[in-house]
Design a protein around this motif. Structure first.
Motif, PDB file in Angstrom:
ATOM      1  N   ALA A 121     -30.140 -27.020  -1.579  1.00  0.00           N
ATOM      2  CA  ALA A 121     -31.002 -25.902  -1.189  1.00  0.00           C
ATOM      3  C   ALA A 121     -30.400 -24.575  -1.646  1.00  0.00           C
ATOM      4  O   ALA A 121     -31.111 -23.687  -2.136  1.00  0.00           O
ATOM      5  N   ALA A 122     -29.085 -24.436  -1.525  1.00  0.00           N
ATOM      6  CA  ALA A 122     -28.422 -23.212  -1.979  1.00  0.00           C
ATOM      7  C   ALA A 122     -28.541 -23.068  -3.489  1.00  0.00           C
ATOM      8  O   ALA A 122     -28.754 -21.964  -4.010  1.00  0.00           O
ATOM      9  N   ARG A 123     -28.421 -24.172  -4.205  1.00  0.00           N
ATOM     10  CA  ARG A 123     -28.553 -24.112  -5.667  1.00  0.00           C
ATOM     11  C   ARG A 123     -29.962 -23.721  -6.073  1.00  0.00           C
ATOM     12  O   ARG A 123     -30.166 -22.930  -6.980  1.00  0.00           O
ATOM     13  N   GLN A 124     -30.966 -24.237  -5.370  1.00  0.00           N
ATOM     14  CA  GLN A 124     -32.350 -23.942  -5.725  1.00  0.00           C
ATOM     15  C   GLN A 124     -32.708 -22.478  -5.509  1.00  0.00           C
ATOM     16  O   GLN A 124     -33.504 -21.924  -6.256  1.00  0.00           O
ATOM     17  N   VAL A 125     -32.122 -21.853  -4.495  1.00  0.00           N
ATOM     18  CA  VAL A 125     -32.428 -20.434  -4.265  1.00  0.00           C
ATOM     19  C   VAL A 125     -31.475 -19.506  -4.995  1.00  0.00           C
ATOM     20  O   VAL A 125     -31.605 -18.293  -4.926  1.00  0.00           O
ATOM     21  N   GLY A 126     -30.487 -20.077  -5.705  1.00  0.00           N
ATOM     22  CA  GLY A 126     -29.627 -19.271  -6.566  1.00  0.00           C
ATOM     23  C   GLY A 126     -28.339 -18.787  -5.939  1.00  0.00           C
ATOM     24  O   GLY A 126     -27.719 -17.857  -6.453  1.00  0.00           O
ATOM     25  N   TYR A 127     -27.914 -19.389  -4.844  1.00  0.00           N
ATOM     26  CA  TYR A 127     -26.660 -18.998  -4.206  1.00  0.00           C
ATOM     27  C   TYR A 127     -25.563 -19.942  -4.681  1.00  0.00           C
ATOM     28  O   TYR A 127     -25.659 -21.150  -4.504  1.00  0.00           O
ATOM     29  N   THR A 128     -24.527 -19.382  -5.271  1.00  0.00           N
ATOM     30  CA  THR A 128     -23.487 -20.217  -5.873  1.00  0.00           C
ATOM     31  C   THR A 128     -22.161 -20.195  -5.114  1.00  0.00           C
ATOM     32  O   THR A 128     -21.299 -21.008  -5.395  1.00  0.00           O
ATOM     33  N   HIS A 129     -21.991 -19.297  -4.183  1.00  0.00           N
ATOM     34  CA  HIS A 129     -20.725 -19.194  -3.443  1.00  0.00           C
ATOM     35  C   HIS A 129     -20.823 -20.039  -2.172  1.00  0.00           C
ATOM     36  O   HIS A 129     -21.394 -19.617  -1.169  1.00  0.00           O
ATOM     37  N   ILE A 130     -20.259 -21.258  -2.246  1.00  0.00           N
ATOM     38  CA  ILE A 130     -20.322 -22.189  -1.124  1.00  0.00           C
ATOM     39  C   ILE A 130     -18.903 -22.613  -0.774  1.00  0.00           C
ATOM     40  O   ILE A 130     -18.098 -22.899  -1.652  1.00  0.00           O
ATOM     41  N   THR A 131     -18.607 -22.645   0.514  1.00  0.00           N
ATOM     42  CA  THR A 131     -17.302 -23.103   0.967  1.00  0.00           C
ATOM     43  C   THR A 131     -17.489 -23.957   2.219  1.00  0.00           C
ATOM     44  O   THR A 131     -18.562 -23.958   2.821  1.00  0.00           O
ATOM     45  N   PHE A 132     -16.448 -24.683   2.574  1.00  0.00           N
ATOM     46  CA  PHE A 132     -16.509 -25.582   3.719  1.00  0.00           C
ATOM     47  C   PHE A 132     -15.489 -25.149   4.764  1.00  0.00           C
ATOM     48  O   PHE A 132     -14.362 -24.796   4.437  1.00  0.00           O
ATOM     49  N   ALA A 133     -15.882 -25.224   6.028  1.00  0.00           N
ATOM     50  CA  ALA A 133     -14.967 -24.932   7.130  1.00  0.00           C
ATOM     51  C   ALA A 133     -14.309 -26.239   7.565  1.00  0.00           C
ATOM     52  O   ALA A 133     -14.972 -27.273   7.681  1.00  0.00           O
ATOM     53  N   THR A 134     -13.018 -26.205   7.782  1.00  0.00           N
ATOM     54  CA  THR A 134     -12.272 -27.388   8.209  1.00  0.00           C
ATOM     55  C   THR A 134     -11.350 -27.031   9.348  1.00  0.00           C
ATOM     56  O   THR A 134     -11.133 -25.858   9.648  1.00  0.00           O
ATOM     57  N   GLN A 135     -10.802 -28.054   9.973  1.00  0.00           N
ATOM     58  CA  GLN A 135      -9.786 -27.870  11.009  1.00  0.00           C
ATOM     59  C   GLN A 135      -8.458 -28.361  10.450  1.00  0.00           C
ATOM     60  O   GLN A 135      -8.416 -29.171   9.547  1.00  0.00           O
ATOM     61  N   THR A 136      -7.390 -27.850  11.035  1.00  0.00           N
ATOM     62  CA  THR A 136      -6.076 -28.367  10.661  1.00  0.00           C
ATOM     63  C   THR A 136      -5.905 -29.742  11.287  1.00  0.00           C
ATOM     64  O   THR A 136      -6.582 -30.091  12.281  1.00  0.00           O
ATOM     65  N   GLY A 137      -5.010 -30.544  10.755  1.00  0.00           N
ATOM     66  CA  GLY A 137      -4.825 -31.916  11.216  1.00  0.00           C
ATOM     67  C   GLY A 137      -4.329 -32.046  12.645  1.00  0.00           C
ATOM     68  O   GLY A 137      -4.488 -33.061  13.270  1.00  0.00           O
ATOM     69  N   GLY A 138      -3.705 -31.004  13.214  1.00  0.00           N
ATOM     70  CA  GLY A 138      -3.128 -31.096  14.558  1.00  0.00           C
ATOM     71  C   GLY A 138      -4.115 -30.912  15.676  1.00  0.00           C
ATOM     72  O   GLY A 138      -3.770 -31.054  16.831  1.00  0.00           O
ATOM     73  N   ASN A 139      -5.374 -30.571  15.384  1.00  0.00           N
ATOM     74  CA  ASN A 139      -6.342 -30.275  16.443  1.00  0.00           C
ATOM     75  C   ASN A 139      -7.158 -31.475  16.864  1.00  0.00           C
ATOM     76  O   ASN A 139      -8.175 -31.330  17.490  1.00  0.00           O
ATOM     77  N   ARG A 140      -6.767 -32.642  16.532  1.00  0.00           N
ATOM     78  CA  ARG A 140      -7.562 -33.828  16.883  1.00  0.00           C
ATOM     79  C   ARG A 140      -7.398 -34.200  18.298  1.00  0.00           C
ATOM     80  O   ARG A 140      -6.518 -34.155  18.970  1.00  0.00           O
TER      81      ARG A 140
END
Length: 140
Positions: A121-140
């Protein structure tokens, strides 16, 4: 044939003194030549500018994807999970902003297709700056 029966051969030794002398001369040459190389540098004072720093923050769109495949874009839940509906929601969240950064907060158990739908959907509307939010491994 050994004609000298009574004489034993002495072990040959390598004399290191001339080698050390040559190395010291080379070191002295390198030290002297390196100080001359520094003398040929240019002394440059760069000009300064009194420009205002940009006061507007970059536009960020948060997209949440839960384990069941439900989408939340900028704190607004979507009822339709199709690619076109996600693209329309991204455009409305961006408003008049140009080149927003899309942060995808996907649940660890979310399907791969749910995340791909947001990226498509982001590609279709022309947005190219995509990133992912993650957690550090110790927060499980």
């Amino acid at each position: 044939m050994n004609f000298q029966r009574g004489k034993k051969h002495e072990d040959l030794e390598m004399n290191l003194v001339p080698l050390i002398d040559v190395l010291l001369v080379i070191i002295i040459f390198l030290v002297v030549s390196s100080t001359f190389a520094r003398m040929s540098e240019l002394q440059i004072n760069l000009p300064t500018a009194d420009a205002n720093s940009p006061e507007q923050k970059p536009l960020v769109i948060d997209v949440g994807v839960d384990a069941k495949g439900h989408y939340v874009i900028s704190k607004t839940a979507l009822t339709d999970g199709s690619v076109s509906a996600i693209g329309a929601a991204l455009q409305s969240a961006a408003g008049n902003g140009k080149e927003p950064t899309i942060i995808i907060n996907a649940d660890a158990n979310a399907t791969h297709q749910s995340v791909i739908n947001v990226m498509e959907a982001a590609r279709q509307v022309g947005y190219t700056h995509i990133t992912f939010a993650t957690q550090t491994g110790g927060n499980r």
